[in-house]
Design a protein around this motif. Structure first.
Motif, PDB file in Angstrom:
ATOM      1  N   ASN A 172       4.272   8.731  10.362  1.00  0.00           N
ATOM      2  CA  ASN A 172       5.692   9.077  10.496  1.00  0.00           C
ATOM      3  C   ASN A 172       6.151   9.929   9.319  1.00  0.00           C
ATOM      4  O   ASN A 172       6.914  10.881   9.486  1.00  0.00           O
ATOM      5  CB  ASN A 172       6.546   7.809  10.583  1.00  0.00           C
ATOM      6  N   SER A 173       5.692   9.582   8.114  1.00  0.00           N
ATOM      7  CA  SER A 173       6.081  10.327   6.919  1.00  0.00           C
ATOM      8  C   SER A 173       5.633  11.784   7.009  1.00  0.00           C
ATOM      9  O   SER A 173       6.400  12.703   6.690  1.00  0.00           O
ATOM     10  CB  SER A 173       5.464   9.681   5.665  1.00  0.00           C
ATOM     11  N   VAL A 174       4.396  11.988   7.446  1.00  0.00           N
ATOM     12  CA  VAL A 174       3.891  13.357   7.598  1.00  0.00           C
ATOM     13  C   VAL A 174       4.746  14.118   8.604  1.00  0.00           C
ATOM     14  O   VAL A 174       5.077  15.297   8.397  1.00  0.00           O
ATOM     15  CB  VAL A 174       2.411  13.345   8.050  1.00  0.00           C
ATOM     16  N   SER A 175       5.136  13.437   9.680  1.00  0.00           N
ATOM     17  CA  SER A 175       5.962  14.089  10.701  1.00  0.00           C
ATOM     18  C   SER A 175       7.340  14.455  10.155  1.00  0.00           C
ATOM     19  O   SER A 175       7.783  15.607  10.260  1.00  0.00           O
ATOM     20  CB  SER A 175       6.121  13.168  11.915  1.00  0.00           C
ATOM     21  N   PHE A 176       8.023  13.477   9.570  1.00  0.00           N
ATOM     22  CA  PHE A 176       9.395  13.694   9.120  1.00  0.00           C
ATOM     23  C   PHE A 176       9.489  14.798   8.059  1.00  0.00           C
ATOM     24  O   PHE A 176      10.447  15.572   8.040  1.00  0.00           O
ATOM     25  CB  PHE A 176       9.981  12.401   8.552  1.00  0.00           C
ATOM     26  N   ALA A 224       0.382  12.030   1.504  1.00  0.00           N
ATOM     27  CA  ALA A 224       0.339  11.137   2.670  1.00  0.00           C
ATOM     28  C   ALA A 224      -0.796  11.507   3.617  1.00  0.00           C
ATOM     29  O   ALA A 224      -1.478  10.632   4.155  1.00  0.00           O
ATOM     30  CB  ALA A 224       1.675  11.175   3.408  1.00  0.00           C
ATOM     31  N   GLU A 225      -1.028  12.816   3.817  1.00  0.00           N
ATOM     32  CA  GLU A 225      -2.069  13.225   4.767  1.00  0.00           C
ATOM     33  C   GLU A 225      -3.465  12.874   4.250  1.00  0.00           C
ATOM     34  O   GLU A 225      -4.383  12.589   5.040  1.00  0.00           O
ATOM     35  CB  GLU A 225      -1.960  14.725   5.088  1.00  0.00           C
ATOM     36  N   ARG A 226      -3.650  12.856   2.927  1.00  0.00           N
ATOM     37  CA  ARG A 226      -4.965  12.524   2.369  1.00  0.00           C
ATOM     38  C   ARG A 226      -5.274  11.035   2.492  1.00  0.00           C
ATOM     39  O   ARG A 226      -6.375  10.648   2.898  1.00  0.00           O
ATOM     40  CB  ARG A 226      -5.028  12.949   0.896  1.00  0.00           C
ATOM     41  N   ILE A 227      -4.304  10.199   2.129  1.00  0.00           N
ATOM     42  CA  ILE A 227      -4.552   8.755   2.256  1.00  0.00           C
ATOM     43  C   ILE A 227      -4.651   8.356   3.727  1.00  0.00           C
ATOM     44  O   ILE A 227      -5.400   7.448   4.085  1.00  0.00           O
ATOM     45  CB  ILE A 227      -3.470   7.930   1.515  1.00  0.00           C
ATOM     46  N   PRO A 285      -0.336  19.462   7.263  1.00  0.00           N
ATOM     47  CA  PRO A 285       0.443  20.061   6.164  1.00  0.00           C
ATOM     48  C   PRO A 285       0.524  19.127   4.957  1.00  0.00           C
ATOM     49  O   PRO A 285       0.591  17.907   5.112  1.00  0.00           O
ATOM     50  CB  PRO A 285       1.824  20.265   6.791  1.00  0.00           C
ATOM     51  N   LYS A 286       0.493  19.706   3.781  1.00  0.00           N
ATOM     52  CA  LYS A 286       0.540  18.906   2.556  1.00  0.00           C
ATOM     53  C   LYS A 286       1.845  18.105   2.492  1.00  0.00           C
ATOM     54  O   LYS A 286       2.927  18.656   2.662  1.00  0.00           O
ATOM     55  CB  LYS A 286       0.405  19.798   1.331  1.00  0.00           C
ATOM     56  N   THR A 287       1.690  16.816   2.228  1.00  0.00           N
ATOM     57  CA  THR A 287       2.847  15.921   2.153  1.00  0.00           C
ATOM     58  C   THR A 287       2.756  15.119   0.866  1.00  0.00           C
ATOM     59  O   THR A 287       2.309  13.965   0.850  1.00  0.00           O
ATOM     60  CB  THR A 287       2.878  14.975   3.376  1.00  0.00           C
ATOM     61  N   PRO A 288       3.142  15.714  -0.268  1.00  0.00           N
ATOM     62  CA  PRO A 288       3.021  15.035  -1.561  1.00  0.00           C
ATOM     63  C   PRO A 288       4.002  13.883  -1.690  1.00  0.00           C
ATOM     64  O   PRO A 288       5.024  13.846  -0.990  1.00  0.00           O
ATOM     65  CB  PRO A 288       3.331  16.148  -2.564  1.00  0.00           C
ATOM     66  N   PRO A 289       3.715  12.934  -2.589  1.00  0.00           N
ATOM     67  CA  PRO A 289       4.637  11.800  -2.786  1.00  0.00           C
ATOM     68  C   PRO A 289       5.950  12.276  -3.372  1.00  0.00           C
ATOM     69  O   PRO A 289       5.986  13.217  -4.175  1.00  0.00           O
ATOM     70  CB  PRO A 289       3.873  10.890  -3.754  1.00  0.00           C
ATOM     71  N   LYS A 290       7.029  11.621  -2.948  1.00  0.00           N
ATOM     72  CA  LYS A 290       8.357  11.984  -3.457  1.00  0.00           C
ATOM     73  C   LYS A 290       8.667  11.302  -4.779  1.00  0.00           C
ATOM     74  O   LYS A 290       9.312  11.861  -5.651  1.00  0.00           O
ATOM     75  CB  LYS A 290       9.433  11.615  -2.426  1.00  0.00           C
ATOM     76  N   ILE A 303       0.843  -1.198   0.000  1.00  0.00           N
ATOM     77  CA  ILE A 303       0.000   0.000   0.000  1.00  0.00           C
ATOM     78  C   ILE A 303       0.878   1.249   0.000  1.00  0.00           C
ATOM     79  O   ILE A 303       0.634   2.207  -0.746  1.00  0.00           O
ATOM     80  CB  ILE A 303      -0.945  -0.002   1.214  1.00  0.00           C
ATOM     81  N   ILE A 304       1.924   1.226   0.822  1.00  0.00           N
ATOM     82  CA  ILE A 304       2.816   2.383   0.900  1.00  0.00           C
ATOM     83  C   ILE A 304       3.650   2.522  -0.365  1.00  0.00           C
ATOM     84  O   ILE A 304       3.759   3.590  -0.957  1.00  0.00           O
ATOM     85  CB  ILE A 304       3.748   2.271   2.127  1.00  0.00           C
ATOM     86  N   GLY A 305       4.262   1.402  -0.804  1.00  0.00           N
ATOM     87  CA  GLY A 305       5.191   1.449  -1.929  1.00  0.00           C
ATOM     88  C   GLY A 305       4.535   1.636  -3.278  1.00  0.00           C
ATOM     89  O   GLY A 305       5.073   2.318  -4.154  1.00  0.00           O
ATOM     90  N   LEU A 306       3.353   1.035  -3.478  1.00  0.00           N
ATOM     91  CA  LEU A 306       2.700   1.086  -4.778  1.00  0.00           C
ATOM     92  C   LEU A 306       1.685   2.221  -4.909  1.00  0.00           C
ATOM     93  O   LEU A 306       1.374   2.647  -6.019  1.00  0.00           O
ATOM     94  CB  LEU A 306       1.996  -0.248  -5.064  1.00  0.00           C
ATOM     95  N   ILE A 307       1.162   2.704  -3.788  1.00  0.00           N
ATOM     96  CA  ILE A 307       0.097   3.713  -3.856  1.00  0.00           C
ATOM     97  C   ILE A 307       0.525   5.014  -3.186  1.00  0.00           C
ATOM     98  O   ILE A 307       0.650   6.056  -3.841  1.00  0.00           O
ATOM     99  CB  ILE A 307      -1.203   3.185  -3.201  1.00  0.00           C
ATOM    100  N   ALA A 308       0.759   4.958  -1.875  1.00  0.00           N
ATOM    101  CA  ALA A 308       0.988   6.188  -1.111  1.00  0.00           C
ATOM    102  C   ALA A 308       2.244   6.924  -1.548  1.00  0.00           C
ATOM    103  O   ALA A 308       2.260   8.158  -1.600  1.00  0.00           O
ATOM    104  CB  ALA A 308       1.066   5.854   0.374  1.00  0.00           C
ATOM    105  N   ASP A 309       3.316   6.198  -1.859  1.00  0.00           N
ATOM    106  CA  ASP A 309       4.577   6.849  -2.224  1.00  0.00           C
ATOM    107  C   ASP A 309       4.571   7.404  -3.640  1.00  0.00           C
ATOM    108  O   ASP A 309       5.524   8.079  -4.032  1.00  0.00           O
ATOM    109  CB  ASP A 309       5.739   5.856  -2.085  1.00  0.00           C
TER     110      ASP A 309
END
Length: 404
Positions: free
Chosen positions: A104-108, A58-61, A175-180, A47-53
């Motif tokens: 964690n991603s949103v935080s970092f 990150a904040e929306r999903i 805060p907006k956290t778009p995929p890298k 889910i993280i590797g194929l979709i969220a990243d």
């Protein structure tokens, strides 16, 4: 972070007690319910590797997953049979486990210096878990003898549903956290599962540690599945609240971890962690709700040593062995091996053992049940003691109190 772990602590600790008392679930069925955590841990990287990243902020999903989780948690609250409950908890854990990485991603991504800033944020997760246990035991008394008799434990799922709804809505304000990663970039299954890190298993020491990590998850599964039902069945008052001592202990012993690394070395630190499992379950086997209550409290308080001295130390050891190129892959591999494979095996064994030692009157032979994971832990200690050769970690990989 507070809500993320408040949600998990609100139902996961008492689920075994709820299933046994409210849905008359067997040990095997309870094990199946707890095993959904492992399936979630296995599926989460996809889910993280194929979709969220690659496709969504990150904040929306995070928000979508928690809103969906709120609906599933409400279905668990309304469940009157295990047949209805299990599909709901299975789907819920598939959705929840990825949120641990997302939060964690949103935080970092919002921090300029995560090593210094993250600890002050992550500690609220531990506070959230502790708060959930205190609310259940000391505010609503859902796990009291009267509360359990009246079926109030199901309200833990309603509380978790409401918290999940709040976090789901709140996530969209983060805060907006778009995929890298670029949308068109290629990613392999090997990358997602961290299979490139399998080369570490050529190192005999790491192979011994890897096998020990999987095996020690068997005793760990006994704790997650049976500790709360055990305390409730033998008549310990406010069992969920008392179990929060384990989380307080976890936070305190994390601060002591660098001291043990420096003074005793890596091998001895891991051995202390594994021996603590033996002591804990022996105390559980012979403790009781009256004169032996101190044994149960000490057993719960050992959670910090059991978890930090082995699992956190293991993450540090893995990081030191992997090197910068496959650090992420190595952490993914050890997580998949422990919380995925190891816990699946552990819950299956714990469920079968619990059913074997079920008495005719519905009670359990807890003395025999707890001595089994204690025996397994002894075997893991001997395996690790004989085959693992002590190593000195480089200074840059020594644990720091802020890294959690």
């Amino acid at each position: 972070m507070f809500l993320e772990f408040f949600i998990w602590g609100a139902w996961f600790v008492t689920m075994g007690t709820f299933l046994g008392m409210n849905l008359q679930a067997s040990g095997a069925q309870t094990a199946a319910a707890f095993s959904t955590q492992s399936f979630g841990a296995i599926i989460a990287p996809f889910i993280i590797g194929l979709i969220a990243d690659r496709y969504f902020n990150a904040e929306r999903i995070l928000g979508i997953l928690h809103l969906s989780g709120a609906a599933l948690m409400f279905l668990m609250f309304r469940s009157e049979s295990f047949g209805v409950f299990y599909p709901a908890v299975f789907m819920y854990m598939i959705l929840y486990m990825p949120t641990l990485a997302l939060v964690n991603s949103v935080s970092f991504r919002q921090m300029s210096d995560p090593e210094k800033e993250f600890a002050s944020v992550r500690v609220w997760g531990t506070i959230g878990w502790i708060s959930a246990g205190l609310v259940i035991s000391y505010l609503f008394h859902w796990d009291s003898v009267d509360g359990m008799a009246r079926g109030f434990l199901k309200n833990t799922f309603l509380m978790a549903s409401i918290a999940s709804l709040i976090l789901g809505l709140f996530s969209f304000t983060l805060p907006k956290t778009p995929p890298k990663a670029e949308k068109g970039s290629q990613v392999s299954i090997s990358d997602i599962l961290g299979l490139e890190a399998l080369k570490l298993l050529k190192d005999k020491n790491y192979l011994v540690f890897f096998i020990s990590s999987i095996l020690i998850c068997i005793p760990l599964a006994f704790y997650y599945q049976n500790a709360n039902p055990f305390l409730a069945e033998i008549g310990v008052s406010d069992p969920t609240g008392k179990m929060t001592i384990g989380q307080v202990s976890e936070a305190l012993f994390l601060l002591l971890l660098p001291v043990f690394f420096k003074r005793f070395g890596f091998k001895t630190t891991l051995l202390i962690g594994m021996i603590a499992w033996v002591i804990r379950y022996t105390l559980f086997a012979f403790g009781d709700a009256e004169g032996g209550l101190w044994m149960l409290i000490v057993g719960i308080a050992l959670h910090g040593i059991c978890y930090d001295f082995f699992f956190v130390s293991g993450q540090i050891y893995t990081d030191s062995k992997a090197g910068p190129k496959i650090q992420s892959a190595a952490q993914g591999m050890i997580t998949l091996a422990t919380y995925g494979i190891g816990m699946l095996i552990g819950f299956a064994i714990a469920g079968q053992v619990t059913d074997v030692y079920l008495n005719a009157d519905g009670s359990h032979d807890w003395n025999s049940i707890w001595l089994i994971p204690a025996g397994i832990a002894i075997l893991v200690v001997l395996f690790f003691l004989v085959l693992f050769k002590n190593e000195v970690l480089s200074k840059k990989t020594e644990p720091q109190p802020i890294k959690r």
